[in-house]
Write an enzyme that holds these catalytic residues in place. Structure first.
Site, short mmCIF file in Angstrom:
data_model
loop_
_atom_site.label_atom_id
_atom_site.label_comp_id
_atom_site.label_asym_id
_atom_site.label_seq_id
_atom_site.Cartn_x
_atom_site.Cartn_y
_atom_site.Cartn_z
N HIS A 106 -82.97 -10.46 -18.38
CA HIS A 106 -83.61 -10.54 -19.69
C HIS A 106 -85.13 -10.62 -19.56
CE1 HIS A 106 -83.84 -11.72 -23.99
NE2 HIS A 106 -84.88 -12.46 -23.59
N GLU A 115 -84.72 -25.13 -47.12
CA GLU A 115 -86.16 -24.88 -47.14
C GLU A 115 -86.58 -23.69 -46.28
OE1 GLU A 115 -85.45 -28.91 -48.63
OE2 GLU A 115 -84.89 -27.98 -46.72
N HIS A 134 -87.92 -9.18 -29.90
CA HIS A 134 -88.23 -8.93 -28.50
C HIS A 134 -87.77 -7.54 -28.06
CE1 HIS A 134 -84.23 -10.75 -28.68
NE2 HIS A 134 -83.93 -10.09 -27.57
N LYS A 176 -75.51 -5.36 -22.59
CA LYS A 176 -76.95 -5.47 -22.33
C LYS A 176 -77.30 -4.59 -21.13
CE LYS A 176 -80.42 -9.11 -22.60
NZ LYS A 176 -80.58 -10.57 -22.79
N HIS A 189 -94.80 -34.63 -54.52
CA HIS A 189 -94.41 -35.94 -54.01
C HIS A 189 -95.08 -36.25 -52.68
CE1 HIS A 189 -91.58 -35.24 -57.17
NE2 HIS A 189 -91.05 -36.45 -57.03
N LEU A 215 -75.15 -11.66 -23.68
CA LEU A 215 -76.09 -12.37 -22.81
C LEU A 215 -77.35 -12.77 -23.55
CD1 LEU A 215 -75.78 -10.25 -19.55
CD2 LEU A 215 -74.84 -12.53 -19.97
N LEU A 221 -86.82 -16.09 -33.37
CA LEU A 221 -85.47 -15.68 -33.73
C LEU A 221 -84.93 -16.48 -34.92
CD1 LEU A 221 -83.93 -15.14 -30.19
CD2 LEU A 221 -84.71 -13.42 -31.83
N HIS A 268 -88.78 -6.19 -22.84
CA HIS A 268 -87.35 -6.49 -22.91
C HIS A 268 -86.54 -5.19 -23.02
CE1 HIS A 268 -89.35 -10.20 -24.14
NE2 HIS A 268 -88.25 -10.85 -23.82
#
Length: 630
Positions: free
Chosen positions: A268, A371, A83, A254, A420, A194, A132, A43
């Site tokens: 990409h 969580e 990446h 980018k 539980h 992007l 990500l 990348h």
């Protein structure tokens, strides 16, 4: 910084520094292009957008000793947009940590420079990234450690991409960091507009991101991410901001610097179409070396052990829930070990981590109903040398399963406890019942999965978990169960306990936790009918006790597993694993939860699922009759 390339003259030190930082940014771009071109994948465009942000951080603000990655005073850096690893490895080259030859091994077999960073390969990587939305939550855990536990003034830097700001975990982290006033945390967001398939949701609308972070009480700085002076000032402002975490929203392009890919869709995750031409356009190969500033002297504040472990003792026959035993044992462990910390998801009164909170409030972390942040906090704390126990309802840990998976990739040593579990919780119904947890955690690489049936067993296993590697999971029960083991009993990981056995056993019941007690009751019923059966307490679900299970299969011919869990992936599959190396597979019958439960009492739930004592006994009678007919 030193460079083998000629430097243009400058009028003053500031201009000269800016010129050198800009040159370093170009080198990072070039090396990102070269690394991806050498392997034909990677990348580079995502790396090129953040190159100036990395150059200024490395050249003037990061405090890090690459020769001592375990230095307690080191700043922490997480590349959440994993990446963009070519950029990270190019930075390591600029710092002298890797050679140019090694840089060009990127993504190749045997290379330390993997497609996404992992600490299993590189000592300077804090945690594995690439899924990500995880870097910022883990960084929050590290920042909590620095601020509340270690009390060392290191800064935690995390570089995010704008695409991952769509992840809910980012906003769990943002709220938590703002609430905890983590002014030792700086997030740098590479807003390059992007994503993988096209534009991001908000593109270059920095205000959209700024409003969200401000809502969570962050100090927000908006800059041009290719202006090295603006970046430098933003980093200084972040370091001087008190009482709030800082986010730097950097507008970037980018593929910056190469016309063929700059701000172009469809580029990409691909090497540049003409790497040589791109390198020339970027000014050619450079060899800038950065003297990264060393951290100040610091000492580790916590002690590994601070006392003798005295686990709670109970009378045999006394009824106590294993969740209660967990809270008591964890509290005792926290008294014996200064490195044990507890993390809970706002259910401490049910999971019983409230006992630890009362005894050791300075080492207790409340993550509320978040969580993902719960597990990420544990990972961040573990990365700083603590031994975390993170607890919530077993059912709710499924929300954070990707964090658990990534923790295994990191080689993180975390203890997770799910309370539980199973239909035995009773009237609350299926949304609260952990019925998939054993399968989930058994599938995690290098994991340990434990399921105690009584208070003493729970305490012993909790203590042993602190010494294990990798992800450790223990399942606790809501309702009270009788104590069947004495306080001196040992429960080795990978072991089991044969609780009933005779030479005349017709088959073997294998159970754990709640169903172990049901299996024992069934065995007593069957004994009175002249049907002796063996009973094994398989408290170690992974690793499983192959030897004992094979002996039982050879001697009784049939194994019946009984579990308060779905049939798939739980106790039955764990038992089957004992026979996967070519050993003769015995007759194996599984009693498990196959229907969708509703609300009912615990006793009614077990009966409806066919895993109570009467159901177990009925199944055994049928199996014995079938064996006689044959």
């Amino acid at each position: 910084m030193t460079s083998s390339a000629p430097n243009s003259s400058a009028q003053d030190s500031s201009a000269r520094d800016s010129h050198e930082l800009a040159a370093l940014g170009q080198q990072l771009r070039v090396d990102s292009v070269r690394a991806a071109a050498a392997v034909g994948s990677g990348h580079p465009t995502s790396s090129m957008s953040a190159a100036d942000l990395m150059a200024v951080l490395l050249g003037g603000h990061l405090r890090y000793d690459f020769d001592r990655p375990d230095h307690p005073g080191n700043d922490r850096f997480i590349l959440s947009k994993g990446h963009a690893s070519p950029l990270l490895y190019a930075a390591y080259k600029a710092a002298g940590a890797v050679t140019d030859d090694e840089l060009l091994t990127f993504r190749k077999e045997g290379s330390r420079l993997q497609g996404h960073p992992t600490p299993r390969a590189l000592p300077w990587v804090e945690v594995a990234t690439g899924s990500l939305g995880q870097g910022l939550p883990v960084a929050v855990g590290m920042a909590l450690s620095g601020k509340r536990l270690e009390q060392i003034p290191y800064r935690v830097w995390v570089m995010c991409g704008d695409s991952e700001l769509a992840e809910g975990s980012i906003w769990e982290a943002a709220e938590h960091a703002g609430y905890e006033r983590l002014d030792n945390l700086t997030a740098v967001v590479d807003v390059n507009r992007l994503g993988q398939r096209g534009p991001t949701r908000h593109g270059w609308n920095l205000k959209a991101y700024a409003d969200r972070f401000k809502a969570f009480d962050w100090h927000v700085i908006e800059i041009d991410g290719h202006d090295v002076d603006a970046i430098d000032h933003a980093y200084q402002e972040a370091a001087s901001t008190a009482g709030q975490p800082t986010v730097i929203l950097a507008r970037t392009r980018k593929g910056k610097g190469v016309a063929a890919v700059e701000d172009q869709e469809g580029k990409h995750g691909k090497p540049l179409p003409d790497a040589d031409e791109a390198i020339q356009e970027l000014g050619g190969v450079r060899d800038v070396r950065v003297q990264v500033r060393k951290p100040a002297a610091a000492r580790i504040m916590h002690t590994i052990r601070s006392g003798h472990l005295e686990l709670p003792r109970h009378d045999v026959g006394e009824e106590i829930a294993t969740r209660d035993a967990y809270g008591q044992a964890l509290t005792a462990l926290g008294s014996a070990r200064g490195d044990v910390v507890a993390v809970d998801g706002e259910v401490g009164d049910s999971t019983r981590t409230e006992y630890f909170a009362e005894a050791h409030p300075e080492r207790y972390f409340e993550c509320y109903i978040a969580e993902q942040q719960l597990v990420a906090t544990a990972v961040g704390l573990a990365a700083r040398g603590w031994v975390p126990y993170a607890t919530t309802f077993a059912a709710f840990l499924t929300r954070a399963y990707d964090f658990v998976r990534m923790a295994a990739i990191s080689g993180s040593g975390i203890n997770l406890v799910g309370s539980h579990a199973g239909v035995a919780i009773g009237e609350d119904g299926p949304s609260q019942m952990g019925l998939e947890d054993l399968a989930l955690f058994r599938a995690v690489h290098g994991s340990t999965v434990l399921y105690p049936c009584d208070a003493h067993q729970t305490g012993r296993l909790i203590a042993q978990m602190a010494e294990l590697d990798g992800v450790r999971y223990l399942r606790t029960t809501r309702g009270a169960t009788p104590v069947i083991y004495g306080p001196g009993e040992e429960f080795p990981i990978g072991g089991s306990k044969v609780l009933r056995s005779s030479d005349a056993d017709r088959l073997t019941l294998v159970a754990a936790g709640v169903t172990l007690h049901e299996a024992l009751s069934a065995a007593e019923l069957l004994e009175r009918e002249g049907i002796p059966v063996r009973v094994i307490d398989l408290y170690s679900v992974k690793p499983v006790d192959r030897r004992t299970l094979r002996e039982a299969a050879e001697q009784t011919g049939c194994l019946v597993t009984v579990e308060d869990h779905r049939e798939e992936g739980g106790l039955g599959d764990a038992v089957l694993d004992a026979f996967t190396d070519g050993a003769p597979v015995p007759r194996l019958v599984r009693l498990a939860v196959r229907t969708m439960p509703g609300s009912a009492s615990p006793e009614e739930q077990l009966r409806a699922a066919g895993i109570d004592a009467q159901s177990i006994a009925a199944a055994v009678r049928l199996l014995v009759e079938e064996a006689v007919v044959r």
